[in-house]
Design a protein around this motif. Structure first.
Motif, mmCIF file in Angstrom:
data_model
loop_
_atom_site.group_PDB
_atom_site.id
_atom_site.type_symbol
_atom_site.label_atom_id
_atom_site.label_comp_id
_atom_site.label_asym_id
_atom_site.label_seq_id
_atom_site.Cartn_x
_atom_site.Cartn_y
_atom_site.Cartn_z
ATOM 1 N N UNK A 233 0.851 -1.203 0.000
ATOM 2 C CA UNK A 233 0.000 0.000 0.000
ATOM 3 C C UNK A 233 0.880 1.244 0.000
ATOM 4 N N UNK A 234 1.960 1.207 0.795
ATOM 5 C CA UNK A 234 2.869 2.358 0.843
ATOM 6 C C UNK A 234 3.581 2.531 -0.497
ATOM 7 N N UNK A 235 3.758 1.405 -1.199
ATOM 8 C CA UNK A 235 4.407 1.468 -2.507
ATOM 9 C C UNK A 235 3.418 1.904 -3.589
ATOM 10 N N UNK A 236 2.169 2.132 -3.200
ATOM 11 C CA UNK A 236 1.164 2.623 -4.147
ATOM 12 C C UNK A 236 0.518 1.514 -4.965
ATOM 13 N N UNK A 237 0.686 0.264 -4.550
ATOM 14 C CA UNK A 237 0.078 -0.832 -5.309
ATOM 15 C C UNK A 237 -1.362 -1.034 -4.853
ATOM 16 N N UNK A 238 -2.260 -1.117 -5.836
ATOM 17 C CA UNK A 238 -3.676 -1.331 -5.495
ATOM 18 C C UNK A 238 -4.149 -2.656 -6.034
ATOM 19 N N UNK A 239 -4.710 -3.465 -5.173
ATOM 20 C CA UNK A 239 -5.223 -4.768 -5.611
ATOM 21 C C UNK A 239 -6.616 -4.626 -6.206
ATOM 22 N N UNK A 240 -6.905 -5.485 -7.177
ATOM 23 C CA UNK A 240 -8.260 -5.542 -7.731
ATOM 24 C C UNK A 240 -9.095 -6.538 -6.928
ATOM 25 N N UNK A 241 -8.438 -7.650 -6.513
ATOM 26 C CA UNK A 241 -9.168 -8.710 -5.799
ATOM 27 C C UNK A 241 -9.093 -8.416 -4.307
ATOM 28 N N UNK A 242 -9.934 -7.506 -3.855
ATOM 29 C CA UNK A 242 -9.792 -7.034 -2.475
ATOM 30 C C UNK A 242 -10.214 -8.071 -1.431
ATOM 31 N N UNK A 243 -11.076 -9.025 -1.806
ATOM 32 C CA UNK A 243 -11.526 -10.018 -0.825
ATOM 33 C C UNK A 243 -10.526 -11.159 -0.659
ATOM 34 N N UNK A 244 -9.612 -11.275 -1.636
ATOM 35 C CA UNK A 244 -8.719 -12.438 -1.620
ATOM 36 C C UNK A 244 -7.602 -12.249 -0.597
ATOM 37 N N UNK A 245 -7.064 -13.365 -0.137
ATOM 38 C CA UNK A 245 -5.957 -13.345 0.819
ATOM 39 C C UNK A 245 -5.479 -14.777 0.971
ATOM 40 N N UNK A 246 -4.455 -14.981 1.789
ATOM 41 C CA UNK A 246 -3.905 -16.324 1.969
ATOM 42 C C UNK A 246 -4.958 -17.320 2.449
ATOM 43 N N UNK A 247 -5.772 -16.893 3.436
ATOM 44 C CA UNK A 247 -6.771 -17.820 3.988
ATOM 45 C C UNK A 247 -7.890 -18.078 2.980
ATOM 46 N N UNK A 248 -8.252 -17.017 2.262
ATOM 47 C CA UNK A 248 -9.264 -17.162 1.201
ATOM 48 C C UNK A 248 -8.776 -18.187 0.186
ATOM 49 N N UNK A 249 -7.505 -18.050 -0.220
ATOM 50 C CA UNK A 249 -6.948 -18.942 -1.226
ATOM 51 C C UNK A 249 -6.993 -20.398 -0.753
ATOM 52 N N UNK A 250 -6.630 -20.614 0.524
ATOM 53 C CA UNK A 250 -6.659 -21.989 1.062
ATOM 54 C C UNK A 250 -8.072 -22.547 1.052
ATOM 55 N N UNK A 251 -9.040 -21.715 1.489
ATOM 56 C CA UNK A 251 -10.428 -22.188 1.553
ATOM 57 C C UNK A 251 -10.930 -22.530 0.153
ATOM 58 N N UNK A 252 -10.601 -21.683 -0.827
ATOM 59 C CA UNK A 252 -11.040 -21.936 -2.196
ATOM 60 C C UNK A 252 -10.373 -23.200 -2.739
ATOM 61 N N UNK A 253 -9.089 -23.388 -2.387
ATOM 62 C CA UNK A 253 -8.392 -24.575 -2.890
ATOM 63 C C UNK A 253 -9.033 -25.852 -2.316
ATOM 64 N N UNK A 254 -9.371 -25.808 -1.035
ATOM 65 C CA UNK A 254 -10.004 -26.994 -0.437
ATOM 66 C C UNK A 254 -11.348 -27.261 -1.129
ATOM 67 N N UNK A 255 -12.066 -26.181 -1.421
ATOM 68 C CA UNK A 255 -13.330 -26.358 -2.173
ATOM 69 C C UNK A 255 -13.050 -27.019 -3.520
ATOM 70 N N UNK A 256 -11.979 -26.565 -4.178
ATOM 71 C CA UNK A 256 -11.641 -27.139 -5.495
ATOM 72 C C UNK A 256 -11.317 -28.620 -5.373
ATOM 73 N N UNK A 257 -10.602 -29.000 -4.292
ATOM 74 C CA UNK A 257 -10.232 -30.418 -4.164
ATOM 75 C C UNK A 257 -11.467 -31.275 -3.868
#
Ligand code: SF4
Length: 451
Positions: free
Chosen positions: A386-410
């Motif tokens: 954020x300090x570097x001025x980078x703005x994410x488009x996928x604001x809901x995503x995060x490490x835990x989100x990714x894990x939960x989605x991956x488990x859903x995929x499996x």
């Protein structure tokens, strides 16, 4: 939560004649549960047990809602569905189940025949039931805190607070008070020591201490006490950055010059979510003079999927070396290095590619920490970007989100849904790679002179 509900629903499907009491008001549920258990015939889903007792000098009513009550030859077994793959290491599960056992005993006059957990691994594990003394003590401690008109004195800290359910309650207050606990990367021993000396705010720290006097403070360190020492200077720089709400450049960042850099970010499941600690996505993308597309290696879903992911990663890394020579593999924090070591010990190397990746690893986090004091309580990528001025488009995503989605995929049998989920995870990983590049560029361009 949706993963938990799905896991529970699948278990419920094993008992087609189960009586679902979930829709009833709690009083009615308690009555129906008692009647059904007395009849001893049906599986009861979402039944309720209730008892009264005295805790913290107060009359209290305790209600428990075990997921399943299962008829046995004599009496009932209590079973709760959990996403955790094992009970060991989860005292909260043992306490909850002990409390259910106690509620059952108080309601029906005898202990349940078994207390069990349906785990995230699909097993049914017995939890020995020996009364609920410890669980009631824990409830009493919680009740005392809640009855106390003053909140307990507790200094915040990013690592313990950032994932706590009370974050929104405690953190803004700490920011308002400019609490000493906002300091990044300061050990809890020192925070506690300063707090006990009446240094509760960042301003107070800057007013009362300089590098020399702070270095002499002794704080708990393992079983001993140890002086703060040379870290004092850096701690005060963080305090100044937070007090002045601006980054303070300490020295030019030590980043080796190279025309191109490959950003490197892994997505993995920790052992509690997967028996085999697993990297399911090895994300790579070249940035610089000759940028490339993101080239992710993804673990397969079958029995050999984990090894396939590793092999695909080695292949991608080999192709990158062939194109760019000894290019730095830029990552954030130690996770990537430790996971390469893990996979090296698990599957070995091929043509020394992993060894070459290891030689070229460039951890940007300590470089950032040594070169800039940031006005933030954490040096996580998401804070620094954020300090570097980078703005994410996928604001809901995060490490835990990714894990939960991956488990859903499996777990989904639907191939199209699985592909769609993996595309989302790849999109999230790409943003991590872009953010790492954003921070690298920011460090090189904007932090070369003292701010
Ligand atoms: S946010 Fe959670 S961990 Fe942090 S002080 Fe509040 S209750 Fe404690």
């Amino acid at each position: 939560m949706s993963l938990g509900r799905e896991h529970e629903r699948r278990h419920l499907a094993r008992f087609p004649n189960a009586l679902d009491l979930g829709g009833l008001p709690i009083g009615e549920r308690v009555e129906r549960t008692r009647e059904e258990v007395a009849a001893g015939e049906r599986v009861v889903y979402q039944g309720a047990l209730r008892a009264e007792t005295r805790l913290a000098d107060t009359e209290v009513e305790i209600v428990g809602v075990p997921d399943f009550l299962l008829p046995a030859r004599r009496g009932y077994a209590i079973r709760d569905s959990k996403l955790s793959r094992r009970v060991k290491g989860h005292p909260e599960i043992e306490l909850q189940l002990a409390l259910y056992g106690w509620l059952y005993e108080r309601t029906l006059g005898e202990p349940p025949v078994a207390v069990q957990v349906h785990t995230g691994a699909g097993t049914v594990d017995d939890v020995p039931y020996e009364g609920a003394e410890e669980a009631l003590e824990a409830l009493e401690a919680i009740l005392r805190i809640r009855l106390d008109s003053d909140p307990p004195h507790e200094v915040v800290g990013w690592s313990k607070c950032s994932s706590c359910g009370y974050f929104e309650r405690c953190w803004p207050e700490a920011v308002k008070q400019r609490s000493i606990g906002l300091l990044p990367w300061v050990d809890r021993g020192l925070i506690g020591e300063l707090d006990s000396r009446g240094v509760n705010t960042i301003d107070e720290l800057l007013r009362r201490y300089d590098a020399e006097s702070l270095a002499k403070i002794e704080r708990p360190w393992g079983s001993r006490r140890q002086q703060v020492g040379p870290k004092a200077d850096r701690i005060l720089a963080s305090a100044r950055a937070l007090a002045e709400e601006r980054p303070i450049v300490l020295r030019p960042p030590v980043i080796p010059e190279h025309p191109n850099y490959v950003m490197f970010d892994l997505e993995g499941l920790p052992p509690p979510l997967d028996e085999l600690e697993k990297i399911y996505l090895w994300g790579l993308q070249v940035f610089g003079e000759r940028p490339g597309e993101s080239r992710a290696a993804v673990a397969g879903f079958g029995q050999t999927g984990d090894r396939e992911g590793w092999e695909a990663f080695l292949q991608e890394a080999e192709a990158i070396f062939a194109e760019h020579g000894d290019i730095p593999f830029v990552h954030w924090a130690t996770y990537e290095r430790t996971k390469i070591d893990l996979y090296l010990s698990r599957y070995g190397d091929r043509d020394s590619i992993a060894a070459r990746v290891k030689r070229n690893l460039l951890d940007l986090l300590p470089i950032a920490y040594e070169s800039v004091a940031l006005p933030t309580s954490s040096y996580s990528l998401k804070q620094v970007e954020k300090l570097a001025g980078f703005e994410r488009q996928l604001t809901d995503a995060g490490g835990e989100w990714s894990m939960a989605r991956y488990i859903e995929a499996t777990e989904t049998p639907d191939e199209r849904l699985r592909t769609a989920i993996m595309d989302e995870i790849l999109g999230y990983n790409r943003e991590d790679l872009e953010a790492t590049w954003g921070v690298l560029s920011w460090l090189r361009q904007d932090n070369k002179t003292d701010g």
